[in-house]
Design a protein around this motif. Structure first.
Motif, PDB file in Angstrom:
ATOM      1  N   PHE A  30       0.831  -1.211   0.000  1.00 48.97           N
ATOM      2  CA  PHE A  30       0.000   0.000   0.000  1.00 48.97           C
ATOM      3  C   PHE A  30       0.868   1.265   0.000  1.00 48.97           C
ATOM      4  CE2 PHE A  30      -3.148  -3.095   1.096  1.00 48.97           C
ATOM      5  CZ  PHE A  30      -4.338  -2.602   0.563  1.00 48.97           C
ATOM      6  N   THR A  31       1.926   1.199  -0.756  1.00 50.75           N
ATOM      7  CA  THR A  31       2.767   2.370  -1.000  1.00 50.75           C
ATOM      8  C   THR A  31       2.445   2.930  -2.379  1.00 50.75           C
ATOM      9  OG1 THR A  31       4.545   1.461   0.374  1.00 50.75           O
ATOM     10  CG2 THR A  31       5.148   3.198  -1.188  1.00 50.75           C
ATOM     11  N   ASP A  56      -1.820   5.341   4.191  1.00 50.36           N
ATOM     12  CA  ASP A  56      -2.342   5.910   5.435  1.00 50.36           C
ATOM     13  C   ASP A  56      -1.779   7.297   5.717  1.00 50.36           C
ATOM     14  OD1 ASP A  56      -4.102   3.887   6.197  1.00 50.36           O
ATOM     15  OD2 ASP A  56      -2.506   2.716   7.152  1.00 50.36           O
ATOM     16  N   SER A  57      -0.528   7.549   5.302  1.00 47.72           N
ATOM     17  CA  SER A  57       0.107   8.830   5.619  1.00 47.72           C
ATOM     18  C   SER A  57      -0.483   9.997   4.839  1.00 47.72           C
ATOM     19  CB  SER A  57       1.617   8.737   5.352  1.00 47.72           C
ATOM     20  OG  SER A  57       1.873   8.630   3.957  1.00 47.72           O
ATOM     21  N   LEU A  58      -1.322   9.714   3.856  1.00 45.74           N
ATOM     22  CA  LEU A  58      -1.928  10.779   3.053  1.00 45.74           C
ATOM     23  C   LEU A  58      -3.124  11.421   3.750  1.00 45.74           C
ATOM     24  CD1 LEU A  58      -1.916   8.949  -0.391  1.00 45.74           C
ATOM     25  CD2 LEU A  58      -0.238  10.594   0.471  1.00 45.74           C
ATOM     26  N   PHE A  59      -3.549  10.838   4.879  1.00 47.83           N
ATOM     27  CA  PHE A  59      -4.745  11.315   5.559  1.00 47.83           C
ATOM     28  C   PHE A  59      -4.473  11.492   7.045  1.00 47.83           C
ATOM     29  CE2 PHE A  59      -5.887   8.448   2.091  1.00 47.83           C
ATOM     30  CZ  PHE A  59      -6.748   9.223   1.340  1.00 47.83           C
ATOM     31  N   SER A  60      -5.173  12.453   7.640  1.00 45.59           N
ATOM     32  CA  SER A  60      -5.191  12.540   9.100  1.00 45.59           C
ATOM     33  C   SER A  60      -6.103  11.466   9.666  1.00 45.59           C
ATOM     34  CB  SER A  60      -5.679  13.925   9.541  1.00 45.59           C
ATOM     35  OG  SER A  60      -4.810  14.932   9.099  1.00 45.59           O
ATOM     36  N   TYR A  61      -7.137  11.134   8.902  1.00 40.54           N
ATOM     37  CA  TYR A  61      -8.077  10.067   9.275  1.00 40.54           C
ATOM     38  C   TYR A  61      -8.754   9.586   8.003  1.00 40.54           C
ATOM     39  CZ  TYR A  61     -12.506   7.912  10.491  1.00 40.54           C
ATOM     40  OH  TYR A  61     -13.558   7.043  10.550  1.00 40.54           O
ATOM     41  N   SER A  63     -11.727   6.223   6.686  1.00 37.18           N
ATOM     42  CA  SER A  63     -12.481   4.997   6.976  1.00 37.18           C
ATOM     43  C   SER A  63     -12.448   4.033   5.796  1.00 37.18           C
ATOM     44  CB  SER A  63     -13.938   5.343   7.327  1.00 37.18           C
ATOM     45  OG  SER A  63     -14.599   5.928   6.216  1.00 37.18           O
ATOM     46  N   ILE A  64     -11.472   4.204   4.918  1.00 37.19           N
ATOM     47  CA  ILE A  64     -11.322   3.309   3.776  1.00 37.19           C
ATOM     48  C   ILE A  64     -10.903   1.931   4.292  1.00 37.19           C
ATOM     49  CG2 ILE A  64     -10.113   2.898   1.602  1.00 37.19           C
ATOM     50  CD1 ILE A  64      -9.690   5.959   1.446  1.00 37.19           C
ATOM     51  N   ASP A  65     -11.637   0.903   3.893  1.00 38.81           N
ATOM     52  CA  ASP A  65     -11.415  -0.443   4.412  1.00 38.81           C
ATOM     53  C   ASP A  65     -10.268  -1.111   3.641  1.00 38.81           C
ATOM     54  OD1 ASP A  65     -11.557  -2.943   5.526  1.00 38.81           O
ATOM     55  OD2 ASP A  65     -13.738  -3.115   5.363  1.00 38.81           O
ATOM     56  N   LEU A  66      -9.057  -0.864   4.085  1.00 33.94           N
ATOM     57  CA  LEU A  66      -7.884  -1.402   3.388  1.00 33.94           C
ATOM     58  C   LEU A  66      -7.782  -2.918   3.534  1.00 33.94           C
ATOM     59  CD1 LEU A  66      -5.165   1.293   4.209  1.00 33.94           C
ATOM     60  CD2 LEU A  66      -6.647   1.114   2.196  1.00 33.94           C
ATOM     61  N   LYS A  67      -8.237  -3.469   4.663  1.00 29.19           N
ATOM     62  CA  LYS A  67      -8.199  -4.924   4.837  1.00 29.19           C
ATOM     63  C   LYS A  67      -9.109  -5.597   3.811  1.00 29.19           C
ATOM     64  CE  LYS A  67      -7.064  -5.046   9.773  1.00 29.19           C
ATOM     65  NZ  LYS A  67      -7.522  -5.468  11.128  1.00 29.19           N
ATOM     66  N   ARG A  68     -10.264  -5.005   3.593  1.00 30.07           N
ATOM     67  CA  ARG A  68     -11.198  -5.559   2.605  1.00 30.07           C
ATOM     68  C   ARG A  68     -10.623  -5.447   1.193  1.00 30.07           C
ATOM     69  NH1 ARG A  68     -15.936  -3.043   0.355  1.00 30.07           N
ATOM     70  NH2 ARG A  68     -17.422  -4.585  -0.406  1.00 30.07           N
ATOM     71  N   ILE A  69     -10.002  -4.314   0.905  1.00 33.38           N
ATOM     72  CA  ILE A  69      -9.388  -4.132  -0.410  1.00 33.38           C
ATOM     73  C   ILE A  69      -8.264  -5.147  -0.612  1.00 33.38           C
ATOM     74  CG2 ILE A  69      -7.964  -2.551  -1.790  1.00 33.38           C
ATOM     75  CD1 ILE A  69      -9.624  -0.253  -0.637  1.00 33.38           C
ATOM     76  N   ALA A  70      -7.464  -5.359   0.435  1.00 33.27           N
ATOM     77  CA  ALA A  70      -6.364  -6.328   0.333  1.00 33.27           C
ATOM     78  C   ALA A  70      -6.904  -7.727   0.080  1.00 33.27           C
ATOM     79  CB  ALA A  70      -5.525  -6.288   1.599  1.00 33.27           C
ATOM     80  N   GLN A  71      -7.998  -8.091   0.770  1.00 37.23           N
ATOM     81  CA  GLN A  71      -8.545  -9.434   0.631  1.00 37.23           C
ATOM     82  C   GLN A  71      -9.215  -9.622  -0.727  1.00 37.23           C
ATOM     83  OE1 GLN A  71      -8.443 -12.256   2.669  1.00 37.23           O
ATOM     84  NE2 GLN A  71      -9.330 -13.172   0.836  1.00 37.23           N
ATOM     85  N   TYR A  72     -10.154  -8.738  -1.045  1.00 39.32           N
ATOM     86  CA  TYR A  72     -10.944  -8.938  -2.265  1.00 39.32           C
ATOM     87  C   TYR A  72     -10.184  -8.559  -3.529  1.00 39.32           C
ATOM     88  CZ  TYR A  72     -15.145  -9.792   0.512  1.00 39.32           C
ATOM     89  OH  TYR A  72     -16.059 -10.330   1.377  1.00 39.32           O
ATOM     90  N   ALA A  73      -9.578  -7.371  -3.531  1.00 37.79           N
ATOM     91  CA  ALA A  73      -8.923  -6.894  -4.753  1.00 37.79           C
ATOM     92  C   ALA A  73      -7.564  -7.545  -4.961  1.00 37.79           C
ATOM     93  CB  ALA A  73      -8.790  -5.372  -4.713  1.00 37.79           C
ATOM     94  N   LEU A  74      -6.702  -7.474  -3.935  1.00 36.92           N
ATOM     95  CA  LEU A  74      -5.322  -7.918  -4.134  1.00 36.92           C
ATOM     96  C   LEU A  74      -5.205  -9.440  -4.126  1.00 36.92           C
ATOM     97  CD1 LEU A  74      -2.465  -6.880  -4.546  1.00 36.92           C
ATOM     98  CD2 LEU A  74      -2.171  -6.871  -2.063  1.00 36.92           C
ATOM     99  N   ILE A  75      -5.851 -10.118  -3.184  1.00 40.40           N
ATOM    100  CA  ILE A  75      -5.700 -11.570  -3.057  1.00 40.40           C
ATOM    101  C   ILE A  75      -6.679 -12.319  -3.965  1.00 40.40           C
ATOM    102  CG2 ILE A  75      -5.849 -13.525  -1.465  1.00 40.40           C
ATOM    103  CD1 ILE A  75      -4.982 -11.623   0.772  1.00 40.40           C
ATOM    104  N   ASP A  76      -7.970 -11.972  -3.891  1.00 40.99           N
ATOM    105  CA  ASP A  76      -8.984 -12.704  -4.660  1.00 40.99           C
ATOM    106  C   ASP A  76      -9.119 -12.217  -6.101  1.00 40.99           C
ATOM    107  OD1 ASP A  76      -9.479 -14.091  -2.362  1.00 40.99           O
ATOM    108  OD2 ASP A  76     -11.235 -12.914  -1.780  1.00 40.99           O
TER     109      ASP A  76
END
Length: 356
Positions: A30-31, A56-61, A63-76
């Protein structure tokens, strides 16, 4: 012949850079390895400050679900979407983003291609539109209730006045019966508004047997110039449902279609397996899809947004409770019902998950 000059790499790169959609490319950690000009504008950071930074460093906060993106987009390798992600940028600006993520392969390595679009104005417009529709639906509900309640109350009042002065026992009994009859009518209206009050009695069964019962019942009061067509998927396994309640839902929709086809037409009932049915706010599930469509005039645009609200109808003498009850019954099955309509076509899709 097309002009192949427009496909020169420098022109394609220019088009990519000038897209109005923010495009970001992330590696497996996620770089950021790429961001177009719109992404730089959205983030409020120059290109040099974006590249090689962690997402993550691009935001102060955010709610983007990076775990979901990693699972569905990157892995599946399945496209992943998040429609209303809250973010606070490093310059303290707040926004809501629609995010789409897709896995891409470049030079034998997997990357995540993110498309980001700010949706604040769209959400404000939707909220204003929803408030207007809710206000109109509330007014229609009040008017419908007033109409339904006024007649029984008038009968009760009249019977009570007669009862006050009537001395003949038979007339007194008739007045009392009228009062009871109208009171029961009001109680029935309240019960219908409250919706089904019994939990579904589920068991495994063949959905096509349920649909065949609907077709038989619909044929009894079907006009000769309306044809009922079916398109079943025989591979669909047994589903865990309350057969009677699902039959009621489909029958309500089919009868609505029959009433709309005043000049005749076709009603189609189709079943399919939807591998990744998405219910709002829920993860995707494998689901049974029941589609009921007709080639009638379509749903009046004035009631389309509030179609599943109680007391909403444009039919003479209609109660406007059929679809409201149908939605309650489907919700009891952890399912989802939606409608799409335009002139010449109306389509209801019912989704029932195979696993609760």
């Amino acid at each position: 012949m097309p002009n192949n000059n427009i496909f020169r790499p420098e022109l394609l790169a220019s088009i990519w850079q000038n897209l109005t959609t923010a495009v970001i490319l992330l590696d497996e950690r996620f770089t950021l390895v790429y961001a177009n000009d719109s992404a730089s504008e959205l983030l409020g950071l120059g290109p040099k400050r974006i590249l090689k930074q962690s997402f993550d460093s691009l935001f102060s906060y955010h709610s983007i679900d990076l775990k979901r993106i990693a699972q569905y987009a990157l892995i599946d390798g399945v496209d992943c979407h998040q429609h209303r992600a809250d973010v606070v940028f490093v310059d303290s600006r707040h926004a809501k983003l629609a995010i789409s993520a897709r896995r891409v392969m470049l030079e034998n390595a997997y990357y995540i291609l993110l498309e980001c679009r700010q949706t604040d104005d769209e959400i404000r417009h939707d909220q204003a539109s929803n408030q207007m529709h809710q206000y109109q639906a509330a007014r229609n509900l009040i008017r419908g209730l007033a109409h339904e309640i006024k007649n029984p109350l008038g009968g009760i009042r009249g019977a009570a006045q007669l009862l006050q002065y009537e001395v003949d026992q038979q007339e007194r009994d008739e007045c009392a019966e009228l009062i009871i009859e109208q009171a029961d009518r009001l109680r029935e209206l309240v019960d219908r508004l409250l919706g089904p009050n019994q939990l579904p009695q589920k068991s495994y069964g063949n959905i096509h047997q349920t649909l065949e019962s609907v077709i038989r019942l619909s044929t009894l009061d079907n006009c000769a110039n309306i044809s009922l067509e079916k398109d079943y998927d025989p591979s669909i396994p047994d589903v865990f449902i309350d057969q009677g309640k699902i039959q009621q839902v489909v029958l309500n929709i089919v009868r609505n279609a029959q009433q709309a086809l005043v000049n005749g037409g076709v009603i189609k009932i189709k079943t399919r397996i939807n591998q990744r049915q998405r219910r709002p706010g829920k993860p995707p599930k494998k689901a049974l899809q029941i589609q009921i469509s007709d080639n009638g005039p379509g749903i009046d645009p004035s009631i389309k947004e509030t179609l599943f609200y109680p007391m909403i109808t444009n039919k003479e003498g209609g109660s406007g409770l059929g679809l409201s009850i149908a939605q309650t019954l489907i919700d009891q099955h952890n399912g989802y019902i939606e409608c799409d309509s335009w002139p010449g076509h109306t389509e209801f899709n019912i989704y029932l998950p195979f696993v609760d």
